[in-house]
Design a protein around this motif. Structure first.
Motif, PDB file in Angstrom:
ATOM      1  N   TYR A  18       0.849  -1.234   0.053  1.00 57.49           N
ATOM      2  CA  TYR A  18      -0.089  -0.192  -0.018  1.00 57.49           C
ATOM      3  C   TYR A  18       0.896   1.355   0.082  1.00 57.49           C
ATOM      4  O   TYR A  18       0.584   2.182  -0.650  1.00 57.49           O
ATOM      5  CB  TYR A  18      -0.882   0.115   1.273  1.00 57.49           C
ATOM      6  N   ARG A  43     -11.057   7.131   3.753  1.00 55.19           N
ATOM      7  CA  ARG A  43     -11.301   8.160   3.186  1.00 55.19           C
ATOM      8  C   ARG A  43     -10.816   8.246   1.554  1.00 55.19           C
ATOM      9  O   ARG A  43      -9.795   8.510   1.442  1.00 55.19           O
ATOM     10  CB  ARG A  43     -10.151   9.179   3.804  1.00 55.19           C
ATOM     11  N   PRO A  44     -11.940   7.865   1.016  1.00 52.59           N
ATOM     12  CA  PRO A  44     -11.474   7.436  -0.534  1.00 52.59           C
ATOM     13  C   PRO A  44     -11.034   8.755  -1.137  1.00 52.59           C
ATOM     14  O   PRO A  44     -10.130   8.642  -2.132  1.00 52.59           O
ATOM     15  CB  PRO A  44     -13.008   6.983  -1.204  1.00 52.59           C
ATOM     16  N   GLU A  45     -11.620   9.888  -1.014  1.00 55.14           N
ATOM     17  CA  GLU A  45     -10.991  11.228  -1.646  1.00 55.14           C
ATOM     18  C   GLU A  45      -9.616  11.470  -1.470  1.00 55.14           C
ATOM     19  O   GLU A  45      -8.931  11.705  -2.266  1.00 55.14           O
ATOM     20  CB  GLU A  45     -11.933  12.247  -1.516  1.00 55.14           C
ATOM     21  N   GLU A 105      -7.381   9.151  -0.548  1.00 54.66           N
ATOM     22  CA  GLU A 105      -6.586   8.127  -0.871  1.00 54.66           C
ATOM     23  C   GLU A 105      -6.408   8.327  -2.543  1.00 54.66           C
ATOM     24  O   GLU A 105      -5.352   8.199  -3.095  1.00 54.66           O
ATOM     25  CB  GLU A 105      -7.258   6.946  -0.553  1.00 54.66           C
ATOM     26  N   LYS A 106      -7.594   8.686  -3.154  1.00 51.74           N
ATOM     27  CA  LYS A 106      -7.618   8.769  -4.566  1.00 51.74           C
ATOM     28  C   LYS A 106      -6.540  10.081  -5.035  1.00 51.74           C
ATOM     29  O   LYS A 106      -5.702   9.904  -5.947  1.00 51.74           O
ATOM     30  CB  LYS A 106      -8.862   9.497  -5.109  1.00 51.74           C
ATOM     31  N   ARG A 107      -6.547  11.149  -4.286  1.00 53.43           N
ATOM     32  CA  ARG A 107      -5.726  12.289  -4.302  1.00 53.43           C
ATOM     33  C   ARG A 107      -4.096  11.739  -4.307  1.00 53.43           C
ATOM     34  O   ARG A 107      -3.410  12.238  -5.207  1.00 53.43           O
ATOM     35  CB  ARG A 107      -5.997  13.422  -3.558  1.00 53.43           C
ATOM     36  N   LYS A 113       2.229   1.795  -3.347  1.00 56.85           N
ATOM     37  CA  LYS A 113       1.122   2.517  -4.234  1.00 56.85           C
ATOM     38  C   LYS A 113       1.239   3.917  -3.925  1.00 56.85           C
ATOM     39  O   LYS A 113       1.013   4.639  -4.856  1.00 56.85           O
ATOM     40  CB  LYS A 113      -0.129   1.771  -4.011  1.00 56.85           C
ATOM     41  N   THR A 164      -9.075   1.696   4.525  1.00 55.56           N
ATOM     42  CA  THR A 164      -9.045   3.025   4.857  1.00 55.56           C
ATOM     43  C   THR A 164     -10.511   3.607   4.431  1.00 55.56           C
ATOM     44  O   THR A 164     -11.264   2.977   3.613  1.00 55.56           O
ATOM     45  CB  THR A 164      -8.058   3.621   3.534  1.00 55.56           C
ATOM     46  N   LEU A 196      -2.863   8.675  -4.636  1.00 59.20           N
ATOM     47  CA  LEU A 196      -2.485   7.695  -5.649  1.00 59.20           C
ATOM     48  C   LEU A 196      -2.347   8.126  -6.945  1.00 59.20           C
ATOM     49  O   LEU A 196      -1.570   7.914  -7.633  1.00 59.20           O
ATOM     50  CB  LEU A 196      -3.759   6.590  -5.616  1.00 59.20           C
ATOM     51  N   GLU A 197      -3.196   9.344  -7.185  1.00 59.97           N
ATOM     52  CA  GLU A 197      -3.160   9.882  -8.522  1.00 59.97           C
ATOM     53  C   GLU A 197      -1.799  11.077  -8.432  1.00 59.97           C
ATOM     54  O   GLU A 197      -1.749  11.242  -9.863  1.00 59.97           O
ATOM     55  CB  GLU A 197      -4.421  10.359  -8.880  1.00 59.97           C
TER      56      GLU A 197
END
Lengths: 624, 435
Positions: free
Chosen positions: A247, A597-599, A601-603, A250, A595, A605-606
């Motif tokens: 993780y 807090r998807p938003e 995490e997305k920020r 990533k 986790t 990861l990207e």
């Protein structure tokens, strides 16, 4: 008969002469048979061929028993050039898909020193399974060729490349120094493969074959009485959590920097991420290996082979304030209620170092939560200039000595190779830079806020937060739970190291401040977790080469901490923007397994800071 | 042995016979070890060399028996006949024999072969014994410079030497078998026993020493100066008469001649002979993979045997063919490797014992013929022993001659058997007549 009697003594002369010659011969025989050992050695070289049976290298598991490294069989095609008479040359070329010129070139190489036409040498390294299958059918037609079985490392997940390290052919000099190895053998070159080479490698087996004058194998020496079997290497049980490591890698994609997490109660390293990383499967033997290695080695922009977690020395930035706060309290210079003024900067030096708007002078916990630069400039001066010491230089040395007990400036002595010590500048250094008597505590006051010449490696940062979580001690960070079935662990990793600050109130105050950093008004409030009490500290390390490095360290939960973690993201600006989200996501992942807090995490990861920064650099070059 | 006077074995020296049988059996077992491989384990397998050697041994037994059967007078009476016959055979072989590796010394019969040169040894021994026992030759010990005296004194010596030199030159020059030819030098010992002036031997030994020194020493002029100094200082110890002066001058000139012709002789040797001398003397660089291979491998095999050896059939060096010619000329390597220092000593002592026994028997002969022949036998055997073992341990140049009774090969075993048993026969008759 008269002559006969005259010459009678000649029989004695003749007999004596015969005996003399025989005595000379027996002396000579005694010398070469009994005294001189050289001939026995030469005889062994003549008639014995020592054939190596390679052991299976030990597997490596993570802390939960999940596989990190295993072995796959690999096949080398060997050749003894002298015995290739009548070999189906075209057949060999066809199977290996090489030209006749290639074949002749390789054969020539196999004949030239240090190879020899009488001895085996590698013709094709690590053939693919298909090639091997095709070859095996026709091998009987390929006189003088045979297949040597070995194993190569395989990684079920393409992670932890820096931690695990890689295995490669031993260097010529090293092979000459160490009797265990011979040229062409494999050896752990970095990471765990290097540190635990002795246990991972196992023990080579030897079969002694008897050869005749043509180097043809005649049979086993003494029917194999002196043969030894290969002993497989021992398994390594890693302290790494495979999921957490994966993780972390990533999250670090597209970023330069490192994440190091430690279990405070044991000193076990939970993850060791260095970004950018690479797929360890790229560096396992075969033709591709050297190609891949060259590519990684010459990638000067990303330097993927560079293990930042252990060897990149970063200025710690504001996280260093925690150590200052602890020292000052321990020396009785400040307490929880001590307040220092802040006017967007440190007043005595005309507002330098600068500070940010956090609503005026803070007390101790508030200064940590808000990360006040002025406060810690004062604190640093208090420590260095305290009355106890007649001269500020003694005060500085006192500060430096205590800091070093927390790790900076010393090698931690972990079980991973090549860790760097970081740097806490010495009095001699400043004397050289500013001249003797040319500097005061205020000259170097930015040390107090973790800037200037002060540097730490990420592992040391994680260890500092582990010390705070433990309130005064640490275990040497290590990456192995144990070796082999009995999971033996080196005793040096079971020793508690106490730091020079043992005032428990001091720790309590600092921890309160760290908890405050995650609360309203704190620097990392936006990254607080709903149901886990995280104690953190942001840092923004000024970087003379570009944008600031974002640093964040934390431990959680507050009571009975399970994880102490530090993260640094290069050229990412403020600690709360990049490092704190990564650290808190890691804590969630480790403590809850998921986790929420998807938003965020997305920020994370990207986020591709490398491309962004590269573009910026390119633009800068254009403007020039 | 039989007490009966009519028995073949009447009067035969048992000790010699027993040692002979021991050596032959030990030789056979070592040939088995040298040739041994797992596929052919039967020691009687006649497709293998040890099987063939058994046939040769059987032949030798028949020959030994026949030699004992024949009346001893036959050997004395036909001494010159044997000599002439085998000399003729040695010439005939040049035309009828097959060329093998550049040598013209073999009569082939199918897969077996006979070398007449081998049999020339005992024929020469007989002829020399005959000549020396008939002539009251030997040789005035007085040294005189007058030509008439010289001829008178040395005429018989020259004749005796001719018996030796003729087959030597024939075999070395025409048959190209240096090893076989050089053995005839051994007969000089017989001449010495019968009164040859020590001067000859000293002269010969000095020549050899000078030859070696001229090859080893790099500065020839230095060597010549040394010779001059030695010659001059000789006057300090001897009577300074005119005769001695001339003698010293002659010796000095001869010595200089040897030194100066050394390189000429060396350069006219065959290449492989040059190499063998180089290997022995350590001249130049010796490549252990090429010219130095034989001797080096032989030394490795013997040296690796240690004190007690590796045990029978356990030798790795000889069994796996590292040593060339290990069943014939280099058979001693097998002994050295598998039986160690102890075994080597036993073999050498047995051979030496046999030789000394022959000398002992020779000295008790009442007949000059028998004594002289006996010395011939002892000398030839000793020469083989010294050269053969000397070359395997690096003390002699490689000369291809067999170890008596030990090495594989029909010709050598049979010829040694005839050589020895004629003497045994002569010895068994020593009490009967005075020849």
């Amino acid at each position: 008969m008269s002559t006969n009697s005259q010459l009678g003594n000649r029989k004695l002369i003749i007999g004596g002469f015969f005996c003399l010659i025989v005595v000379i011969y027996l002396c000579r025989l005694f010398y070469i048979q009994v005294i001189d050992p050289q001939y026995k050695l030469d005889a062994e070289k003549n008639a014995f061929r020592y054939m190596t049976e390679y052991p299976v290298r030990g597997y490596i598991y993570d802390r939960k028993g999940k596989l990190l490294v295993f072995n796959a069989p690999s096949y080398d095609l060997m050749v003894i050039p002298r015995e290739t008479k009548g070999c189906d040359t075209m057949g060999v070329c066809e199977v290996l898909q090489i030209t006749k010129q290639d074949y002749l070139k390789r054969m020539k190489k196999a004949c030239q020193a240090p190879n020899s036409p009488r001895k085996e040498s590698i013709f094709e390294k690590q053939m693919s399974a298909q090639t091997y299958a095709a070859l095996q059918e026709k091998l009987y037609r390929f006189k003088g060729f045979f297949v040597q079985k070995r194993t190569v490392r395989r990684y079920p997940k393409p992670i932890a490349a820096h931690l695990l390290g890689y295995v490669g052919e031993i260097g010529k000099e090293q092979a000459e120094k160490d009797v265990y190895y011979k040229e062409g053998d494999y050896i752990g070159i970095t990471g765990l493969e290097r540190s635990y080479e002795d246990v991972l490698r196992g023990k080579k087996g030897t079969q002694i074959a008897i050869t005749d004058v043509h180097n043809k194998i005649i049979g086993r020496y003494m029917d194999g009485k002196y043969d030894t079997l290969a002993i497989a290497g021992k398994a390594l049980y890693c302290t790494i959590d495979r999921d957490l490591q994966e993780y972390g890698e990533k999250l670090m994609q597209g970023k330069k920097g490192a994440i190091v997490a430690i279990e405070p109660s044991t000193g076990e390293i939970l993850c060791l991420v260095s970004g950018p990383s690479y797929d360890p499967n790229l560096l396992v033997g075969g033709k591709e290996r050297s190609k891949n290695f060259t590519k990684l080695y010459y990638d000067s922009l990303n330097r993927p082979l560079f293990n930042r977690a252990l060897t990149a020395m970063y200025p710690p930035g504001s996280i260093f304030k925690l150590i200052d706060a602890l020292i000052a309290q321990n020396d009785g210079l400040i307490n929880r209620n001590t307040v220092y003024p802040c006017q967007m900067g440190y007043p005595p030096m005309g507002g330098k170092p600068k500070c940010h708007a956090h609503g005026g002078g803070k007390n101790l916990t508030g200064s940590i939560a808000a990360s006040c630069n002025s406060y810690y400039s004062y604190v640093f001066r208090e420590i260095v200039d305290q009355r106890k010491y007649p001269h500020f230089i003694d005060g500085y040395n006192h500060w430096r000595d205590v800091v070093k007990t927390f790790g900076p400036g010393t090698r931690l002595g972990t079980d991973l190779p090549y860790d760097k010590p970081g740097n806490v500048p010495s009095v001699e250094y400043y004397n050289k830079v500013f001249g003797k008597n040319g500097w005061r505590s205020n000259t170097i006051v930015s040390l107090g806020i973790g800037q200037a010449e002060l540097t730490l490696v990420p592992l040391q940062m994680a260890n500092v937060v582990a010390i705070i979580a433990n309130r005064g001690y640490y275990f040497t960070p290590h990456s192995i739970k144990g070796v082999g079935i009995d999971k033996k662990l080196d005793n040096r990793f079971k020793v508690k190291h106490y730091v020079a600050v043992q005032d428990q109130t001091a720790y309590l105050n600092v921890i309160d401040g760290m908890q405050g950093a995650m609360e309203p008004g704190g620097t990392a409030f936006t990254n607080r977790l709903k149901d886990i009490v995280v104690c953190g500290k942001t840092g923004t390390a000024q970087n003379p080469h570009g944008d600031d490095h974002a640093v964040f360290l934390a431990f959680a939960p507050r009571e009975n901490p399970k994880i102490a973690i530090a993260c640094i993201v290069e050229n990412a600006g403020f600690g709360n923007t990049w490092s704190a989200p990564i650290v808190t996501l890691m804590i969630e992942k480790y403590l809850k397994g998921k986790t929420e807090r998807p938003e965020v995490e997305k920020r994370m990861l990207e986020g591709d800071l490398i491309t962004k920064n590269n573009k910026k650099d390119a633009l800068k070059i254009k403007h020039h | 042995m039989a007490r009966n006077e009519n028995s073949v074995f009447y009067g035969v020296d048992r000790v010699t016979l027993i040692v002979y049988v021991l050596l032959v059996i030990m030789g056979w077992l070592n040939i088995y070890a040298a040739v041994y491989d797992e596929e052919h384990q039967n020691i009687f397998d006649t497709t293998q060399k040890y099987g063939k050697q058994l046939i040769w041994i059987g032949g030798a037994a028949v020959i030994a028996f026949s030699v004992l059967l024949i009346d001893a007078n036959f050997y004395t009476a036909f001494s010159y006949g044997f000599y002439g016959f085998f000399l003729a055979m040695n010439i005939l072989v040049l035309f009828l024999g097959k060329e093998i590796k550049g040598s013209h010394s073999w009569f082939r019969f199918g897969s077996a072969g006979i070398q007449p040169a081998e049999f020339m040894k005992f024929a020469t021994g007989l002829a020399l014994a005959k000549f020396l026992s008939n002539q009251n030759i030997i040789i005035n010990q007085q040294f005189r410079l007058r030509l008439k005296d010289l001829i008178k004194n040395y005429k018989n010596t020259v004749f005796a030497l001719l018996f030796i030199v003729v087959p030597l030159i024939l075999i070395i020059k025409l048959q190209n078998e240096t090893g076989l030819a050089i053995v005839f030098i051994a007969f000089i010992i017989v001449l010495y026993r019968e009164g040859l002036s020590v001067g000859f031997l000293i002269f010969g030994i000095l020549t050899a020493i000078l030859f070696v020194m001229a090859l080893v020493v790099t500065s020839i002029s230095g060597l010549l100066i040394t010779l001059a100094v030695i010659s001059a200082s000789a006057f300090l110890f001897i009577n300074r008469s005119r005769k001695n002066l001339i003698l010293v001058v002659i010796v000095f000139i001869a010595a200089c001649g040897v030194v100066l012709t050394t390189n000429y002789v060396y350069n006219h040797l065959e290449d492989h002979q040059k190499v063998r001398i180089d290997v022995l003397l350590g001249r130049g660089t010796v490549d252990l993979k090429k010219e130095g291979y034989n001797v080096n491998q032989a030394k490795i095999a013997i040296g690796s045997g240690g004190f007690l050896g590796k045990g029978y059939l356990q030798g790795t060096q000889t069994k796996y063919d590292f040593v060339p010619e290990q069943d014939t000329d280099f058979i001693f390597c097998t002994v050295g490797e598998e039986w160690g220092f102890v075994g080597s000593t036993v073999v050498i002592f047995l051979e030496l014992f046999l030789i000394l026994r022959v000398i002992f028997l020779a000295e008790r002969q009442r007949s000059d013929f028998s004594r002289i022949y006996g010395y011939g036998v002892a000398s030839v055997l000793f020469f083989h022993l010294a050269v053969n073992i000397g070359m395997t341990i690096g003390l002699m140049p490689v000369i291809g001659i067999p170890l008596p009774f030990f090495s594989y090969g029909g010709s050598s075993l049979w010829s040694f058997t005839i050589l020895l048993f004629i003497f045994i026969k002569l010895d068994s008759n020593r009490l009967l007549i005075l020849r």
